[in-house]
Write an enzyme that holds these catalytic residues in place. Sequence first.
Site, PDB file in Angstrom:
ATOM      1  N   LYS A 184       0.799  -1.089  -0.066  1.00  0.00           N
ATOM      2  CA  LYS A 184       0.094  -0.084   0.019  1.00  0.00           C
ATOM      3  C   LYS A 184       0.749   1.161  -0.010  1.00  0.00           C
ATOM      4  CE  LYS A 184      -1.648   2.572   3.147  1.00  0.00           C
ATOM      5  NZ  LYS A 184      -1.279   3.878   2.212  1.00  0.00           N
ATOM      6  N   GLU A 260      10.108   1.254   9.990  1.00  0.00           N
ATOM      7  CA  GLU A 260      11.131   2.253   9.774  1.00  0.00           C
ATOM      8  C   GLU A 260      10.379   3.678  10.133  1.00  0.00           C
ATOM      9  OE1 GLU A 260      14.322   1.938   9.175  1.00  0.00           O
ATOM     10  OE2 GLU A 260      14.402  -0.163   8.347  1.00  0.00           O
ATOM     11  N   CYS A 294      13.617  10.789   6.264  1.00  0.00           N
ATOM     12  CA  CYS A 294      13.998  10.505   7.800  1.00  0.00           C
ATOM     13  C   CYS A 294      15.409  10.460   8.135  1.00  0.00           C
ATOM     14  CB  CYS A 294      13.527   8.761   7.846  1.00  0.00           C
ATOM     15  SG  CYS A 294      14.197   8.029   6.700  1.00  0.00           S
ATOM     16  N   GLU A 391      10.600  16.244  14.269  1.00  0.00           N
ATOM     17  CA  GLU A 391      11.274  16.214  12.761  1.00  0.00           C
ATOM     18  C   GLU A 391      10.554  17.315  11.923  1.00  0.00           C
ATOM     19  OE1 GLU A 391       9.541  12.323  11.414  1.00  0.00           O
ATOM     20  OE2 GLU A 391      11.518  12.053  10.186  1.00  0.00           O
TER      21      GLU A 391
HETATM   22  P1  NAP Z   1       2.558   8.557   7.549  1.00  0.00           P
HETATM   23  O1  NAP Z   1       1.892   9.725   7.706  1.00  0.00           O
HETATM   24  O2  NAP Z   1       3.014   7.773   8.753  1.00  0.00           O
HETATM   25  O3  NAP Z   1       2.388   7.698   6.387  1.00  0.00           O
HETATM   26  C1  NAP Z   1       3.108   6.594   5.863  1.00  0.00           C
HETATM   27  C2  NAP Z   1       2.096   5.448   5.369  1.00  0.00           C
HETATM   28  O4  NAP Z   1       1.416   5.068   6.435  1.00  0.00           O
HETATM   29  C3  NAP Z   1       1.339   6.032   4.344  1.00  0.00           C
HETATM   30  O5  NAP Z   1       1.208   4.881   3.330  1.00  0.00           O
HETATM   31  C4  NAP Z   1      -0.079   6.414   4.891  1.00  0.00           C
HETATM   32  O6  NAP Z   1      -1.207   6.093   3.912  1.00  0.00           O
HETATM   33  C5  NAP Z   1      -0.235   5.235   5.970  1.00  0.00           C
HETATM   34  N1  NAP Z   1      -0.963   5.419   6.941  1.00  0.00           N
HETATM   35  C6  NAP Z   1      -1.435   6.379   7.436  1.00  0.00           C
HETATM   36  N2  NAP Z   1      -2.412   6.172   8.451  1.00  0.00           N
HETATM   37  C7  NAP Z   1      -2.843   4.770   8.575  1.00  0.00           C
HETATM   38  C8  NAP Z   1      -3.614   3.896   9.057  1.00  0.00           C
HETATM   39  N3  NAP Z   1      -4.328   4.521  10.029  1.00  0.00           N
HETATM   40  N4  NAP Z   1      -3.212   2.720   8.827  1.00  0.00           N
HETATM   41  C9  NAP Z   1      -2.597   2.346   7.838  1.00  0.00           C
HETATM   42  N5  NAP Z   1      -1.758   3.086   7.269  1.00  0.00           N
HETATM   43  C10 NAP Z   1      -1.672   4.254   7.465  1.00  0.00           C
HETATM   44  O7  NAP Z   1       4.085   9.099   7.308  1.00  0.00           O
HETATM   45  P2  NAP Z   1       4.366  10.062   6.129  1.00  0.00           P
HETATM   46  O8  NAP Z   1       4.032  11.611   6.515  1.00  0.00           O
HETATM   47  O9  NAP Z   1       3.921   9.542   4.614  1.00  0.00           O
HETATM   48  O10 NAP Z   1       6.171   9.993   5.960  1.00  0.00           O
HETATM   49  C11 NAP Z   1       6.811  10.742   6.439  1.00  0.00           C
HETATM   50  C12 NAP Z   1       7.316   9.821   7.683  1.00  0.00           C
HETATM   51  O11 NAP Z   1       8.125   8.701   7.313  1.00  0.00           O
HETATM   52  C13 NAP Z   1       8.473  10.669   8.541  1.00  0.00           C
HETATM   53  O12 NAP Z   1       8.221  10.632   9.796  1.00  0.00           O
HETATM   54  C14 NAP Z   1       9.845  10.133   8.154  1.00  0.00           C
HETATM   55  O13 NAP Z   1      10.793   9.941   9.069  1.00  0.00           O
HETATM   56  C15 NAP Z   1       9.421   8.675   8.060  1.00  0.00           C
HETATM   57  N6  NAP Z   1      10.331   7.850   7.157  1.00  0.00           N
HETATM   58  C16 NAP Z   1      11.235   6.918   7.902  1.00  0.00           C
HETATM   59  C17 NAP Z   1      11.950   6.240   7.071  1.00  0.00           C
HETATM   60  C18 NAP Z   1      12.900   5.237   7.950  1.00  0.00           C
HETATM   61  O14 NAP Z   1      13.200   4.381   7.058  1.00  0.00           O
HETATM   62  N7  NAP Z   1      13.023   5.336   9.132  1.00  0.00           N
HETATM   63  C19 NAP Z   1      11.957   6.320   5.877  1.00  0.00           C
HETATM   64  C20 NAP Z   1      11.159   7.379   4.949  1.00  0.00           C
HETATM   65  C21 NAP Z   1      10.233   7.923   5.913  1.00  0.00           C
HETATM   66  P3  NAP Z   1      -1.874   7.549   3.494  1.00  0.00           P
HETATM   67  O15 NAP Z   1      -1.139   7.941   2.309  1.00  0.00           O
HETATM   68  O16 NAP Z   1      -3.139   7.184   2.709  1.00  0.00           O
HETATM   69  O17 NAP Z   1      -1.754   8.371   4.519  1.00  0.00           O
END
Ligand code: NAP
Length: 490
Positions: A184, A260, A294, A391
């Site tokens: 997804k 992650e 990240c 962040e």
């Molecule tokens: P996010 O809001 O947590 O979303 C990530 C994924 O989770 C998206 O596919 C999102 O879908 C999905 N999601 C959101 N709510 C959900 C729920 N209730 N149930 C299941 N899935 C759900 O994060 P983001 O804003 O896209 O990404 C930024 C974050 O990712 C930052 O905190 C960054 O540090 C972290 N990140 C970490 C790494 C690592 O390797 N550590 C790498 C890259 C990014 P939708 O698009 O539909 O909301």
Amino acid sequence: MSAISERDLLESVPSTLFIGGEWRPASDGGTLTVLDPATGEPLKTIASATAEDAAAAMEAAATSFEEWAATPARERSDILRRAFDALEERAEEFALLMTLEMGKPLAESRGEVAYGNAFVRWFSEEAVRIQGRYGPSPEGNGRMIVSQHPVGPAYLITPWNFPLAMATRKIAPALAAGCTVIIKPAQQTPLTTLAWVRLLEEAGVPAGVVNVITTEASGEVSEAIMADDRLRKLSFTGSTPVGQMLMSQAAKGVLRTSMELGGNAPFVVFDDADLDKAVEGALAAKFRNIGQACTAANRFIVHSSIADEFAARVTERVTGMKIGRGTEPEVTIGPLIDDRAVAKASELVQDALGRGAELRTGGEAIEGAGTFFQPTVVANVQPGSEILREEIFGPVLAITRFDDEDEAVRLANDTEYGLVSYVYTEDLARGQRMIERLATGMMGLNMGVISNAAAPFGGWKQSGIGREGGAEGIHEYLQTKYTLTENPFA
Ligand code: NAP
């Protein structure tokens, strides 16, 4: 180099779900529209899956698991290798697609194609190196066999900031290990995943082994998948709060999880650092992906004796950065992903200034189409400022000061996150001390960019669990079995 137009490229991307080897619309005909963050204009409308579609994808992944798990590793490896070659050939198209939906400059998207595809090659190689052990029990009366087995159908959730690499570094090890998957992607950048999965299909991945669910209803769709007790694995990349929520959902089925999550990387510059190297490293660690990584350096912790010079030198470079749509030549700062991201960058800068920081350049959202924020430097950020806790996920370089090594370590470790740290010093012993003292899963020692498919990527503390890439990456999708047999000589 491909000379495909943006329009032809977007038309070539599938606009439906991929379930059980069929490209098909959502069960209720629902759609979602992907926008260009540089213009706010629609790029493409695609299917938005329902919980019913999610259950169908789960069914496909579960029913195709046994056969895929039994497929010889060499065949799985060959499929991944063909996918790697195909992406190499179409690198330019994928780079453009990522720039369109995510906004990063084209040069950086090309970098992500190379980085993302490196996982496909790496795990095509790792697929044939899944090994076990055989040996006598210590008492000598039996033989112990330790073997590795694919963990089962896996649910993979990816964020929007690295649309290709976050997908390849999950799907490639899963397939290499013999797992089937449902992926997804984030709703803001699903096109790259759809295009790449089409390419996997062309490379010979059997029906049902890879399934794609794009949706506006992430919560409902995920719950439907996670409620199925045939699911055995969840791999998530995204924010810590969503990760925590998914971990509690995963507890019910006692799923294997890889997380992650967020970061708050310290970038420590000691007074014995090579300042030229530190400035170059700082710019890469901060502004790559428009600060939306990240691994982005979040807190620049600089020795008081060089903090002013460091601030002046990065400010001079930042002032010269070209802002614009990522497709335009020489642009280094594209748009942020959406209005919320712009508002957050703005609030963090205002909070820091309100607590005594000094604005050296930037600091404002840019009026007009698209979601742009000026590349920014704030110096003398004071303790207690939100920008040191949160962040940033934007092009804001925040500098704070320290006076001795213990203080640098204390400041660097003062966060619930522990993904990556960066250290600049020319003193070898000090560098070695930092490896042992900084509480992060990864470190750049005089290096501003560290990601590599051959390395175990992952965090400590609330930055996550598990590793992607390296020899470790495939083990996230394998489970261990120990068998005891009789001593054949007894
Ligand atoms: P996010 O809001 O947590 O979303 C990530 C994924 O989770 C998206 O596919 C999102 O879908 C999905 N999601 C959101 N709510 C959900 C729920 N209730 N149930 C299941 N899935 C759900 O994060 P983001 O804003 O896209 O990404 C930024 C974050 O990712 C930052 O905190 C960054 O540090 C972290 N990140 C970490 C790494 C690592 O390797 N550590 C790498 C890259 C990014 P939708 O698009 O539909 O909301």
